[in-house]
Design an enzyme around this catalytic site. Structure first.
Site, PDB file in Angstrom:
ATOM      1  N   ARG A  47       0.834  -1.206   0.000  1.00 36.64           N
ATOM      2  CA  ARG A  47       0.000   0.000   0.000  1.00 36.64           C
ATOM      3  C   ARG A  47       0.865   1.249   0.000  1.00 36.64           C
ATOM      4  O   ARG A  47       0.510   2.273  -0.589  1.00 36.64           O
ATOM      5  CB  ARG A  47      -0.947  -0.001   1.211  1.00 36.64           C
ATOM      6  CG  ARG A  47      -1.714   1.307   1.386  1.00 36.64           C
ATOM      7  CD  ARG A  47      -2.830   1.203   2.402  1.00 36.64           C
ATOM      8  NE  ARG A  47      -2.437   0.574   3.637  1.00 36.64           N
ATOM      9  CZ  ARG A  47      -1.747   1.175   4.616  1.00 36.64           C
ATOM     10  NH1 ARG A  47      -1.344   2.432   4.473  1.00 36.64           N
ATOM     11  NH2 ARG A  47      -1.446   0.532   5.722  1.00 36.64           N
TER      12      ARG A  47
ATOM     13  N   TYR B 194     -16.537  17.516 -15.367  1.00 35.65           N
ATOM     14  CA  TYR B 194     -16.933  16.113 -15.368  1.00 35.65           C
ATOM     15  C   TYR B 194     -18.025  15.866 -14.324  1.00 35.65           C
ATOM     16  O   TYR B 194     -17.916  16.295 -13.172  1.00 35.65           O
ATOM     17  CB  TYR B 194     -15.706  15.255 -15.088  1.00 35.65           C
ATOM     18  CG  TYR B 194     -15.987  13.801 -14.820  1.00 35.65           C
ATOM     19  CD1 TYR B 194     -16.794  13.047 -15.674  1.00 35.65           C
ATOM     20  CD2 TYR B 194     -15.440  13.169 -13.711  1.00 35.65           C
ATOM     21  CE1 TYR B 194     -17.053  11.723 -15.423  1.00 35.65           C
ATOM     22  CE2 TYR B 194     -15.684  11.833 -13.456  1.00 35.65           C
ATOM     23  CZ  TYR B 194     -16.498  11.111 -14.309  1.00 35.65           C
ATOM     24  OH  TYR B 194     -16.755   9.794 -14.051  1.00 35.65           O
TER      25      TYR B 194
ATOM     26  N   ASP C 293      -7.424  19.386 -14.551  1.00 34.00           N
ATOM     27  CA  ASP C 293      -7.712  18.063 -15.093  1.00 34.00           C
ATOM     28  C   ASP C 293      -7.283  18.089 -16.560  1.00 34.00           C
ATOM     29  O   ASP C 293      -7.918  18.735 -17.395  1.00 34.00           O
ATOM     30  CB  ASP C 293      -9.203  17.751 -14.951  1.00 34.00           C
ATOM     31  CG  ASP C 293      -9.556  16.337 -15.384  1.00 34.00           C
ATOM     32  OD1 ASP C 293      -8.817  15.754 -16.206  1.00 34.00           O
ATOM     33  OD2 ASP C 293     -10.580  15.813 -14.923  1.00 34.00           O
TER      34      ASP C 293
ATOM     35  N   LYS D 154      -8.117   6.802 -19.589  1.00 35.52           N
ATOM     36  CA  LYS D 154      -8.442   7.335 -20.899  1.00 35.52           C
ATOM     37  C   LYS D 154      -7.242   7.256 -21.855  1.00 35.52           C
ATOM     38  O   LYS D 154      -6.714   6.177 -22.084  1.00 35.52           O
ATOM     39  CB  LYS D 154      -8.950   8.763 -20.739  1.00 35.52           C
ATOM     40  CG  LYS D 154     -10.028   8.950 -19.649  1.00 35.52           C
ATOM     41  CD  LYS D 154     -11.220   8.030 -19.787  1.00 35.52           C
ATOM     42  CE  LYS D 154     -12.410   8.429 -18.916  1.00 35.52           C
ATOM     43  NZ  LYS D 154     -12.206   8.321 -17.473  1.00 35.52           N
TER      44      LYS D 154
END
Length: 385
Positions: free
Chosen positions: A51, A103, A175, A200
């Site tokens: 982690r 978004y 973004d 993406k």
């Protein structure tokens, strides 16, 4: 070293231990220690628990930082996990200014999750710098920008907007998912943090989800890194491997994506069944000049308003052969969606209309197919309206 070379040779393309040309998947949950509290170092990172650190993730983070020309990179299991990390650096009573056309998942998170924890939000037209500047308060800590925006492809002057935030002591985040680091690098324009949904274009093959944050700030990196580890906002090694593999061909793919999108946008802009096309590569786009200044090319995302009601628009979106009706974007195959009922369904109807998201809006992610096939497909579907 130029971009395409950085994409292939940047970060940690070879495993320093095995010398593997393709960086391997370290599929492990923990690492052995020879002495308590003294983890082994590998690639400059202390390995104790996956982690906190994993070599496959480190390789991806280094590669992403290389592409954005950032000092630091952080990888996440989804784009919204990266958003969550940023939001968890804020405190109750802090104020965030966000672009109004953003978004839908971010809007939902801001208004339905973090507003309940005492964080305040103002949604403004960030392309209007006067409006942006007037939205600041004494407690404004963060300015959230998208350029080009989702889904209306609005273009914000990132250098000017970042300067406004910096002058007022706020952190600016951009973004950059639509543009990718191949077409636009916000850190060079003055932004403090860059966000990507690596699901993406960076991955590019619609087979994994992921997110990333990039920054040059030591202080911001330490805060984000702490939250990433403390909240467990980390991707699996297999996902990191796939994203790292995809980004090696980003430059090649983006050139073809842009070539195709320019042709499709030109076709749609001249069709009598189309009311308006939102694509910054068109000279008629209100943000064309700014996009030309801060982007290498104009990207492969575009939206358009049909001269049709909502039901006809939905049927149109489902009727194409080469455009797959699906959420997401940035894949090798072309995708199409109806934002009011898909990506932005969580945005209240009156809010959608106030920012210009009409019921007839269609968003497409132009893929790598032959552009003539895409244009013929769109033409047949439009003629059937």
């Amino acid at each position: 070293m130029r971009f395409t070379t950085r994409a292939i040779h940047g970060g940690f393309p070879k495993d320093p231990q095995s010398k593997a040309v393709t960086f391997p998947i370290y599929q492990t949950s923990t690492f052995s220690q020879e002495h308590p509290g003294e983890p082994v170092e590998f690639m400059g990172r202390a390995l104790s628990y996956a982690r906190t650190e994993n070599p496959t993730r480190t390789a991806l983070e280094a590669s992403l930082a290389e592409l954005e020309e950032a000092r630091y990179g952080l990888a996440y299991p989804t784009g919204l996990a990266a958003v969550t990390c940023v939001m968890n650096t804020l405190n109750a009573g802090d104020h965030v200014i966000a672009c109004s056309d953003l978004y839908g998942g971010c809007y939902r998170m801001f208004t339905k999750v973090y507003s309940r924890h005492g964080i305040e939000f103002s949604f403004v037209d960030a392309t209007d710098l006067t409006t942006l500047a007037s939205a600041f308060r004494e407690n404004t800590r963060l300015v959230w920008l998208e350029s080009p925006s989702n889904p209306l492809l609005n273009v914000t002057d990132l250098a000017a907007a970042s300067a406004i935030a910096r002058e007022r002591g706020a952190t600016s985040i951009v973004d950059n998912t639509f543009a990718t680091p191949y077409l636009q690098r916000p850190l060079e324009l003055g932004a403090d943090v860059v966000l990507h949904s690596t699901t993406k274009y960076i991955n590019g093959h619609a087979d994994v989800v992921g997110g990333a944050l990039l920054t040059n700030s030591d202080e911001l990196y330490q805060r984000l890194k702490f939250v990433q580890n403390a909240c467990g906002l980390v991707p699996a090694p297999q996902d990191c491997f796939l994203i790292n593999r995809g980004l090696r061909t980003l430059a090649l793919r983006m050139e073809r994506h842009c070539d195709n999108a320019e042709k499709v946008a030109e076709f749609l802009s001249q069709h009598d069944k189309v009311e308006r096309v939102y694509y910054p590569g068109l000279a008629t786009h209100c943000g064309h000049g700014i996009a030309k200044k801060q982007m290498k090319r104009f990207g492969a995302m575009l939206s358009f308003d049909l001269k049709a009601d909502v039901e006809k628009s939905k049927r149109f979106a489902a009727s194409l052969k080469y455009f797959t009706l699906a959420e997401s974007l940035g894949a090798i195959q072309s995708l199409i969606c109806h934002p009011p009922t898909m990506t932005h369904a969580s945005v209240e109807p009156d809010v959608r209309k106030s920012v210009g998201i009409s019921d007839g809006l269609i968003r497409i992610s132009v893929g790598l197919e032959d552009p003539e096939d895409l244009i013929e497909d769109l033409g047949e579907a439009l003629s059937a309206l």
